[in-house]
Design an enzyme around this catalytic site. Sequence first.
Site, mmCIF file in Angstrom:
data_model
loop_
_atom_site.group_PDB
_atom_site.id
_atom_site.type_symbol
_atom_site.label_atom_id
_atom_site.label_comp_id
_atom_site.label_asym_id
_atom_site.label_seq_id
_atom_site.Cartn_x
_atom_site.Cartn_y
_atom_site.Cartn_z
ATOM 1 N N ASP A 299 28.104 1.506 -5.268
ATOM 2 C CA ASP A 299 28.869 1.040 -4.127
ATOM 3 C C ASP A 299 30.246 0.596 -4.623
ATOM 4 O O ASP A 299 30.505 0.500 -5.830
ATOM 5 C CB ASP A 299 28.133 -0.088 -3.406
ATOM 6 C CG ASP A 299 28.426 -0.094 -1.909
ATOM 7 O OD1 ASP A 299 29.520 0.358 -1.521
ATOM 8 O OD2 ASP A 299 27.576 -0.566 -1.132
ATOM 9 N N TYR A 300 31.105 0.307 -3.694
ATOM 10 C CA TYR A 300 32.524 0.043 -3.956
ATOM 11 C C TYR A 300 32.699 -1.109 -4.953
ATOM 12 O O TYR A 300 32.374 -2.254 -4.658
ATOM 13 C CB TYR A 300 33.189 -0.305 -2.626
ATOM 14 C CG TYR A 300 34.686 -0.184 -2.565
ATOM 15 C CD1 TYR A 300 35.273 0.903 -1.928
ATOM 16 C CD2 TYR A 300 35.516 -1.152 -3.106
ATOM 17 C CE1 TYR A 300 36.656 1.018 -1.832
ATOM 18 C CE2 TYR A 300 36.888 -1.040 -3.019
ATOM 19 C CZ TYR A 300 37.457 0.041 -2.373
ATOM 20 O OH TYR A 300 38.831 0.147 -2.280
#
Length: 716
Positions: free
Chosen positions: A262-263
Amino acid sequence: MTSRIDKLLAAMTCEEKIGQLTMSAAQYAVTGPVLAGDVSEDVRSGRVGSLLNIWGAERAHAIQRIAVEESRLKIPLMIGLDVLHGHKTIFPIPLAETAAFDPELWRRSARESAIEMGGDGVSMTFAPMLDIARDPRWGRIAEGPGEDPWVASRYAEAKVAGFQDGGSSQGLAGAGAVAATAKHLCAYGAVRAGLEYASVDVSERLLHEVYLPPFAAAVAAGCAAIMPAFNDLAGVPMTMHIPLLRGWLRREHRFDGVIVSDYNAIVELLRHGVAADLAEAAAAALKAGVDIDMMGSAYRFGLPDALDRGLVTMSEIDECARRVLALKERLGLFEDPYSRGAGAREPSSLRARRELAKDIARRSIVVLTNDGLLPLQPGLRRIALVGPLANAQAEMNGPWAAAGDPGDCVTFLQGLRAACPNAAIESAPGITIENDDSSGIAQALDICRSSDLVILCLGESASMSGEAASRAALGLPGLQMEFARLVFALDVPVVALISSGRPLIIPEIVERAGAVVATWFLGVEAGPAIADVLSGRFNPTGRLPVTWPRSAGQIPLYFASRPTGRPYHQDDHYTSKYIDLPEGPQFYFGHGLSYGHFAIENLTASAEEFWTGDSLTVEVAVRNEGSRAGEQTLFVFVRDLVASVARPILELKGFARIALGPGESGILRFPLPAAAFAFPGPDFKPVLEPGDFRVSVGPSADPQFHLTVLLRARPV
């Protein structure tokens, strides 16, 4: 592995291999598709292998051209985007769409989204979101399929098929197909107190019974990628969780696709307190099998140091690079890096897509209560449409609306005026959603006083649901409840439309309004969909995919709870209950009204006794006793009455829908394989223990409306 990939890996420098593991964002100058900053040079030098948050054929092709024509090895880019419920044509949010309980519709919306993404040069989406959510304080409940793992598993299968079906023999390589990324593995919906990004600590049994099955279904359906969750699980962040990523996912379920962080999640391992520096964070994620570092600097700047320090090996880097290159090959990027974005959008396709969006939106609407106000009577002459969401075009799309243009949305006011040309419909917001500005209340009340009916449009703004949108108080924000009380005091019939990305705590609205409708966030066709349901042109079919609490004190609340040794009894003080709250939720999972009544009867099973290796079929008769054609959705639940581990009171094992005209009858059949009666044993492998099972069929999880049959499993 293909010879192409073998040759590439043999020719790549360490920097170029790590580049394939690095996903960055492209930024463009306002004047056009000219890359700003240093992203173009990173692509040209092979330091970036994937991009995100970019769309548009011209832009996508411009950056792709740098990769395949100007870089040393000519390796194409993957371009990814979060498309949770539509790319440009925005469909209802996933929680709303789940309320349709129609896997074919779920598949079709993903299919159309993929076609639009492909037309804009996108080759990868960070969807579907499969987190089981039983706490509506968590904002991301809006992005997924609700509280039940069986439903979420069917949702996973449908979405993966829709995203990845290229519509031809090309499969994932087709221009209208995108790589699906199932997220977030796992238990993200169980974050502490519904607080975004917080820690998770659940039992192994819950993991294997509730939180992992949707991901197993996605993998079995051929999902191309998996995204680990931000959260830690019992102290181990998912981004470095070797037992679940390398063990459960790769070894046990044989997942050979790409794992994408994820980011910025790999860098955040430092904040979790499990890595001392960037090299340790990068090594921890790589050893867990995370192939792509999304928007972080960990792999780019940490892996070379980790390699020098002996924390990782080149073969481990090669392993990840191989999977990334293999996905690019599956997507057909080597053969034709410009195929996505090559086709123009036909007006007829856009019209058909809008019609699909309207149909899904109608089927997502859930009528919660109705004392006869709905459908609207044709003789109504004056209707007041008031509240902050009556004509709120910018809110209709909800969170994560990707490339959607709010200007494409049809509001409730626009839809109702088009559907009710003979009624005078006046509108005023009265108040805003969150602010305490009361200056417009008087005008709105004047409109209500002179009307035959008030449609009160209340709820959340789009930004109050989704990521980083946890709410501690789940009532109506701002002055909405105070405004609603003033409207109720006028003694004019009221229909309340509740727009939200989660269940809201609205017991007073439920008690005082003549009808209450959960509209969620319905997307571009919100207005026409609402108009069709309120006017009766469409007989509502939506059912709640989550249990709707009456108080925040009940959270987490879900139907599949385990029994207690002291079940609720109103006459016994020492039983499981709240002393200050009625028993049960505001609305059960599966609740939803139509404009009619369906009777269910004659529940039978193909065998009352079955061997533990057999399958059987449950049947129930359904009769439409109303005056309108309509559809009835029924759910089948199983309970293992005596087992070696206490089993949930209800376990959902299927749902089905039947369409019947007035007075018509039909049969709904529920096939129940032996696996429907099994549960994870001591080693969390499925076991089916002989004994008695109660099978229930009903329109919701409310047991008072169930028909039941007792079945007995006999040992093989």
